[in-house]
Design a protein around this motif. Structure first.
Motif, short mmCIF file in Angstrom:
data_model
loop_
_atom_site.label_atom_id
_atom_site.label_comp_id
_atom_site.label_asym_id
_atom_site.label_seq_id
_atom_site.Cartn_x
_atom_site.Cartn_y
_atom_site.Cartn_z
N ALA A 42 0.83 -1.21 0.00
CA ALA A 42 0.00 0.00 0.00
C ALA A 42 0.86 1.26 0.00
O ALA A 42 0.55 2.24 -0.69
N LEU A 43 1.97 1.23 0.75
CA LEU A 43 2.87 2.38 0.79
C LEU A 43 3.50 2.62 -0.58
O LEU A 43 3.53 3.74 -1.07
N GLU A 44 3.97 1.55 -1.20
CA GLU A 44 4.59 1.70 -2.53
C GLU A 44 3.58 2.20 -3.56
O GLU A 44 3.91 3.06 -4.38
N ALA A 45 2.36 1.68 -3.50
CA ALA A 45 1.33 2.12 -4.45
C ALA A 45 0.97 3.59 -4.23
O ALA A 45 0.85 4.36 -5.18
N ALA A 46 0.84 3.99 -2.97
CA ALA A 46 0.50 5.38 -2.66
C ALA A 46 1.63 6.32 -3.09
O ALA A 46 1.37 7.40 -3.64
N GLU A 47 2.86 5.89 -2.88
CA GLU A 47 4.01 6.71 -3.27
C GLU A 47 4.07 6.87 -4.79
O GLU A 47 4.27 7.98 -5.30
N LYS A 48 3.84 5.79 -5.52
CA LYS A 48 3.86 5.85 -6.98
C LYS A 48 2.75 6.76 -7.51
O LYS A 48 2.97 7.54 -8.44
N ARG A 49 1.57 6.68 -6.92
CA ARG A 49 0.45 7.52 -7.35
C ARG A 49 0.78 8.99 -7.11
O ARG A 49 0.56 9.84 -7.97
N PHE A 50 1.31 9.30 -5.92
CA PHE A 50 1.68 10.66 -5.59
C PHE A 50 2.73 11.19 -6.56
O PHE A 50 2.60 12.29 -7.10
N GLU A 51 3.76 10.39 -6.82
CA GLU A 51 4.82 10.78 -7.76
C GLU A 51 4.26 11.01 -9.17
O GLU A 51 4.66 11.95 -9.85
N MET A 52 3.34 10.15 -9.59
CA MET A 52 2.74 10.28 -10.92
C MET A 52 1.97 11.60 -11.03
O MET A 52 2.08 12.31 -12.03
N LEU A 53 1.21 11.93 -10.00
CA LEU A 53 0.43 13.17 -10.03
C LEU A 53 1.33 14.40 -9.98
O LEU A 53 1.06 15.40 -10.65
N ILE A 54 2.41 14.34 -9.21
CA ILE A 54 3.36 15.45 -9.17
C ILE A 54 4.00 15.65 -10.54
O ILE A 54 4.14 16.78 -11.03
N LYS A 55 4.36 14.54 -11.19
CA LYS A 55 4.94 14.63 -12.53
C LYS A 55 3.93 15.24 -13.50
O LYS A 55 4.28 16.08 -14.34
N GLN A 56 2.67 14.84 -13.39
CA GLN A 56 1.62 15.39 -14.25
C GLN A 56 1.49 16.90 -14.01
O GLN A 56 1.37 17.67 -14.97
N ALA A 57 1.55 17.32 -12.76
CA ALA A 57 1.46 18.75 -12.44
C ALA A 57 2.64 19.51 -13.03
O ALA A 57 2.48 20.60 -13.58
N LYS A 58 3.83 18.92 -12.94
CA LYS A 58 5.02 19.57 -13.52
C LYS A 58 4.88 19.69 -15.03
O LYS A 58 5.22 20.72 -15.60
N ASN A 59 4.38 18.64 -15.67
CA ASN A 59 4.18 18.67 -17.12
C ASN A 59 3.17 19.73 -17.54
O ASN A 59 3.23 20.27 -18.63
N MET A 60 2.23 20.01 -16.65
CA MET A 60 1.22 21.03 -16.92
C MET A 60 1.65 22.40 -16.42
O MET A 60 0.86 23.33 -16.42
N LYS A 61 2.89 22.47 -15.95
CA LYS A 61 3.47 23.74 -15.48
C LYS A 61 2.77 24.28 -14.25
O LYS A 61 2.74 25.49 -14.02
N LEU A 62 2.19 23.40 -13.44
CA LEU A 62 1.63 23.82 -12.16
C LEU A 62 2.76 23.95 -11.16
O LEU A 62 3.61 23.07 -11.06
N SER A 63 2.77 25.01 -10.41
CA SER A 63 3.83 25.20 -9.43
C SER A 63 3.39 24.70 -8.07
O SER A 63 2.20 24.49 -7.80
N ALA A 64 4.35 24.52 -7.18
CA ALA A 64 4.05 24.12 -5.81
C ALA A 64 3.18 25.17 -5.13
O ALA A 64 2.32 24.84 -4.31
N ILE A 65 3.38 26.42 -5.48
CA ILE A 65 2.57 27.49 -4.90
C ILE A 65 1.10 27.31 -5.28
O ILE A 65 0.21 27.44 -4.45
N GLU A 66 0.85 26.95 -6.54
CA GLU A 66 -0.53 26.73 -6.98
C GLU A 66 -1.13 25.53 -6.27
O GLU A 66 -2.30 25.54 -5.87
N VAL A 67 -0.34 24.47 -6.10
CA VAL A 67 -0.84 23.28 -5.41
C VAL A 67 -1.17 23.63 -3.97
O VAL A 67 -2.24 23.28 -3.46
N ASN A 68 -0.29 24.36 -3.28
CA ASN A 68 -0.55 24.77 -1.91
C ASN A 68 -1.74 25.71 -1.83
O ASN A 68 -2.53 25.63 -0.90
N ARG A 69 -1.88 26.59 -2.81
CA ARG A 69 -3.02 27.50 -2.85
C ARG A 69 -4.31 26.69 -3.01
O ARG A 69 -5.33 27.02 -2.45
N GLY A 70 -4.26 25.60 -3.77
CA GLY A 70 -5.41 24.73 -3.95
C GLY A 70 -5.84 24.10 -2.64
O GLY A 70 -7.03 23.93 -2.38
#
Length: 75
Positions: A42-70
């Motif tokens: 479960a930990l490995e799966a959750a980590e992979k999902r989180f990493e995948m979503l972060i990569k998707q956000a980076k590809n969409m040029k979303l910044s950490a500030i926007e994520v935190n603002r969300g």
């Protein structure tokens, strides 16, 4: 990217992060081999999902500030 799509992605990142933290904490309480195996899986799966979503956000040029603002907008 539309604002609704950004907000949805930010919310998914927040949920994925919470799932990852929960999976990390679960390891503190498991005792039996089967529980350990599941907790690690479960930990490995959750980590992979989180990493995948972060990569998707980076590809969409979303910044950490926007994520935190969300997180603020959501909560």
């Amino acid at each position: 990217m539309e604002m609704d799509d950004k907000l949805q992605l930010m919310q998914e990142i927040e949920r994925a992060h919470m799932e990852w933290v929960t999976a990390q904490k679960r390891l503190d309480f498991v005792l039996e081999k089967e529980q350990i195996d599941y907790a690690v899986f479960a930990l490995e799966a959750a980590e992979k999902r989180f990493e995948m979503l972060i990569k998707q956000a980076k590809n969409m040029k979303l910044s950490a500030i926007e994520v935190n603002r969300g997180r603020v907008m959501e909560g």
